[in-house]
Design a protein around this motif. Structure first.
Motif, PDB file in Angstrom:
ATOM      1  N   GLY A 255      59.350  39.490  39.684  1.00 34.60           N
ATOM      2  CA  GLY A 255      58.760  40.382  40.727  1.00 34.60           C
ATOM      3  C   GLY A 255      57.260  41.071  40.155  1.00 34.60           C
ATOM      4  N   MET A 256      57.673  41.425  38.871  1.00 35.40           N
ATOM      5  CA  MET A 256      56.115  41.974  38.487  1.00 35.40           C
ATOM      6  C   MET A 256      55.531  40.484  37.453  1.00 35.40           C
ATOM      7  SD  MET A 256      54.770  43.396  36.224  1.00 35.40           S
ATOM      8  CE  MET A 256      56.910  45.506  36.350  1.00 35.40           C
ATOM      9  N   MET A 257      56.220  39.744  37.540  1.00 34.02           N
ATOM     10  CA  MET A 257      55.351  38.193  37.267  1.00 34.02           C
ATOM     11  C   MET A 257      54.009  37.963  38.694  1.00 34.02           C
ATOM     12  SD  MET A 257      57.721  35.431  34.539  1.00 34.02           S
ATOM     13  CE  MET A 257      56.432  34.796  35.305  1.00 34.02           C
ATOM     14  N   LEU A 258      54.922  38.307  39.583  1.00 33.83           N
ATOM     15  CA  LEU A 258      54.204  37.687  41.148  1.00 33.83           C
ATOM     16  C   LEU A 258      53.188  39.040  41.113  1.00 33.83           C
ATOM     17  CD1 LEU A 258      57.523  37.227  43.459  1.00 33.83           C
ATOM     18  CD2 LEU A 258      55.660  35.695  42.178  1.00 33.83           C
ATOM     19  N   ILE A 259      53.607  40.032  40.478  1.00 32.75           N
ATOM     20  CA  ILE A 259      52.465  40.912  41.069  1.00 32.75           C
ATOM     21  C   ILE A 259      51.332  40.773  39.417  1.00 32.75           C
ATOM     22  CG2 ILE A 259      52.028  43.721  40.013  1.00 32.75           C
ATOM     23  CD1 ILE A 259      55.061  44.234  41.459  1.00 32.75           C
ATOM     24  N   LEU A 260      51.734  40.561  38.410  1.00 32.08           N
ATOM     25  CA  LEU A 260      50.637  40.501  37.934  1.00 32.08           C
ATOM     26  C   LEU A 260      49.413  39.331  37.567  1.00 32.08           C
ATOM     27  CD1 LEU A 260      52.643  40.535  34.288  1.00 32.08           C
ATOM     28  CD2 LEU A 260      50.568  42.976  35.109  1.00 32.08           C
ATOM     29  N   LEU A 261      50.160  37.947  38.092  1.00 34.24           N
ATOM     30  CA  LEU A 261      48.768  36.963  39.039  1.00 34.24           C
ATOM     31  C   LEU A 261      48.524  37.707  40.273  1.00 34.24           C
ATOM     32  CD1 LEU A 261      49.190  33.555  38.245  1.00 34.24           C
ATOM     33  CD2 LEU A 261      50.937  33.962  40.686  1.00 34.24           C
TER      34      LEU A 261
ATOM     35  N   VAL B 172      46.887  40.479  40.575  1.00 36.65           N
ATOM     36  CA  VAL B 172      46.323  40.587  39.795  1.00 36.65           C
ATOM     37  C   VAL B 172      45.190  39.592  39.166  1.00 36.65           C
ATOM     38  CG1 VAL B 172      45.917  42.429  38.319  1.00 36.65           C
ATOM     39  CG2 VAL B 172      47.219  42.818  39.487  1.00 36.65           C
ATOM     40  N   TYR B 173      45.746  38.948  38.332  1.00 37.44           N
ATOM     41  CA  TYR B 173      44.888  38.273  37.602  1.00 37.44           C
ATOM     42  C   TYR B 173      44.343  37.559  39.072  1.00 37.44           C
ATOM     43  CZ  TYR B 173      43.389  33.459  35.017  1.00 37.44           C
ATOM     44  OH  TYR B 173      42.688  32.522  35.175  1.00 37.44           O
ATOM     45  N   ILE B 174      44.524  36.676  39.271  1.00 38.36           N
ATOM     46  CA  ILE B 174      43.365  36.075  40.672  1.00 38.36           C
ATOM     47  C   ILE B 174      42.585  36.864  41.077  1.00 38.36           C
ATOM     48  CG2 ILE B 174      43.596  35.070  43.380  1.00 38.36           C
ATOM     49  CD1 ILE B 174      46.801  34.570  41.988  1.00 38.36           C
TER      50      ILE B 174
ATOM     51  N   SER C 243      34.589  40.554  41.478  1.00 41.64           N
ATOM     52  CA  SER C 243      35.429  39.667  42.078  1.00 41.64           C
ATOM     53  C   SER C 243      35.493  39.888  43.678  1.00 41.64           C
ATOM     54  CB  SER C 243      36.689  40.613  42.192  1.00 41.64           C
ATOM     55  OG  SER C 243      37.903  39.941  43.310  1.00 41.64           O
ATOM     56  N   ILE C 244      34.987  38.599  44.574  1.00 41.09           N
ATOM     57  CA  ILE C 244      34.614  38.603  46.077  1.00 41.09           C
ATOM     58  C   ILE C 244      35.541  39.608  46.759  1.00 41.09           C
ATOM     59  CG2 ILE C 244      36.483  37.197  46.993  1.00 41.09           C
ATOM     60  CD1 ILE C 244      33.123  36.021  48.195  1.00 41.09           C
ATOM     61  N   PHE C 245      37.007  39.921  46.186  1.00 44.09           N
ATOM     62  CA  PHE C 245      38.240  41.395  46.865  1.00 44.09           C
ATOM     63  C   PHE C 245      37.347  42.088  46.516  1.00 44.09           C
ATOM     64  CE2 PHE C 245      40.256  37.136  46.077  1.00 44.09           C
ATOM     65  CZ  PHE C 245      40.763  37.158  46.948  1.00 44.09           C
ATOM     66  N   LEU C 246      36.239  42.717  45.291  1.00 48.80           N
ATOM     67  CA  LEU C 246      36.383  44.553  45.207  1.00 48.80           C
ATOM     68  C   LEU C 246      35.032  44.179  45.029  1.00 48.80           C
ATOM     69  CD1 LEU C 246      38.323  44.212  41.768  1.00 48.80           C
ATOM     70  CD2 LEU C 246      39.147  44.303  43.470  1.00 48.80           C
TER      71      LEU C 246
END
Length: 357
Positions: A89-95, A97-99, A138-141
């Motif tokens: 789960g932590m890896m998915l969250i970090l991934l 955030v990176y994207i 980032s286009i999301f931000l």
């Protein structure tokens, strides 16, 4: 006696043998007719029976539900694999955030930023400079409200800004300027002309092209003379500009028989002077008024116009026969009328200088 006992025993054995034979015959007939065994020891027969109230075609679901509850929910899955699941789960969250934040694929590219002007009197070059800060974000931000605010700070005449995201790394900006009802010159600045937007912003003449304006308004503002960069800066405060537009609207609709020759706004005095073709000056005071809201003229200005209208109705020819030098309407309910051309013009020169000639 022994013979009778032997006979009973023989008959009993014969009866049991007959019952067993009959049962075997019945079982054999059932096998041939129903294709499965009829005895209690036959597993196929037992599995075909449904002793519960649940339909047979749904029994697999209840079996899975029971397995999930017993083995996963109430079992030792979290105890045995909880750490591993937390790491996944932590890896998915970090991934994620990176994207969203760091992935170059979603960072806004300069060559994917497009600005389109919906009116000719906005400078898209200034708009592009204001958008440089979003490159690489980032286009999301992307913060559309902040971008619109910065665009309006760089070009005060923007009435409307639309921002659309084009994934993965593009932005399209549509900008529209306020209407341009006036052209203007500034006293003390020679050989330069501007357009004046409805919210009081000075626009270079080159940016308007052949677009016609409805009115002419000169500006007397000593503070503007020393400013070398007046393009897209505020020449008249928006609230006062709204009042001036309302006064011009009254003259063009209610007093169309009084043709205007020129007009001037004095920034320091906050006064509007309208000069008729008969060279009669009409002076209005704009101070101590709030912004015009929903096209409603402020009470102070309205009272000045009502007082002037009363005089025009009672003296229909006075404003066109060249007999008056100025009408001072700055005090609501009162008019100061000056007709002596020499004395009256001297009064204007003393107060307002050469700009009244």
């Amino acid at each position: 006696m022994d013979f009778r006992n032997k006979l009973k025993h023989y008959i009993s054995k014969l009866t049991k043998w007959g019952q067993k034979k009959w049962k075997k015959e019945v079982q054999s007939e059932k096998k041939q007719k129903y294709l499965f065994g009829a005895t209690n020891s036959d597993n196929r027969f037992q599995s075909s029976r449904n002793s519960s109230n649940v339909p047979h075609h749904k029994s697999w679901f209840w079996g899975f539900s029971t397995f999930f509850q017993e083995k996963i929910v109430t079992g030792d899955l979290m105890k045995n694999y909880g750490y591993m699941m937390s790491m996944v789960g932590m890896m998915l969250i970090l991934l994620s955030v990176y994207i969203v934040v760091f992935s170059p694929y979603f960072k806004i590219s300069p060559n994917q930023v497009m600005v389109e002007a919906m009116t000719p009197w906005v400078d898209i070059t200034i708009a592009y400079r204001s958008l440089e800060s979003i490159y690489g974000q980032s286009i999301f931000l992307l913060d559309e409200a902040d971008i619109a605010h910065r665009l309006k700070l760089s070009m005060h005449n923007l009435a409307w800004v639309s921002i659309d995201r084009y994934y993965p790394n593009g932005v399209k900006v549509l900008i529209t300027g306020y209407p341009i009802p006036f052209d203007t010159i500034i006293s003390g600045i020679a050989n330069k002309k501007w357009w004046l937007s409805s919210n009081g912003v000075l626009i270079p003449e080159r940016d308007l092209g052949d677009t016609p304006t409805k009115y002419h308004l000169d500006i007397t503002a000593p503070a503007l003379i020393g400013d070398l960069f007046l393009s897209y800066k505020i020449g008249v405060e928006e609230s006062n500009m709204n009042i001036i537009s309302q006064i011009f609207q009254v003259f063009s609709t209610e007093w169309a028989t009084l043709p205007l020759a020129r007009s001037r706004y004095y920034v320091d005095e906050n006064e509007l002077h309208i000069v008729l073709e008969s060279r009669t000056h009409i002076i209005f005071a704009l101070q101590d008024d709030n912004e015009v809201k929903n096209g409603i003229i402020p009470k102070n200005i309205l009272n000045q116009l009502i007082t002037l209208r009363t005089y025009i109705v009672n003296n229909p020819g006075k404003l066109t026969d060249w007999s008056l030098v100025y009408i001072d309407a700055r005090i609501p309910g009162k008019l100061f009328i000056c007709a002596d051309r020499v004395i009256c013009q001297k009064n204007l020169d003393i107060i307002y200088g050469e700009t009244t000639k």
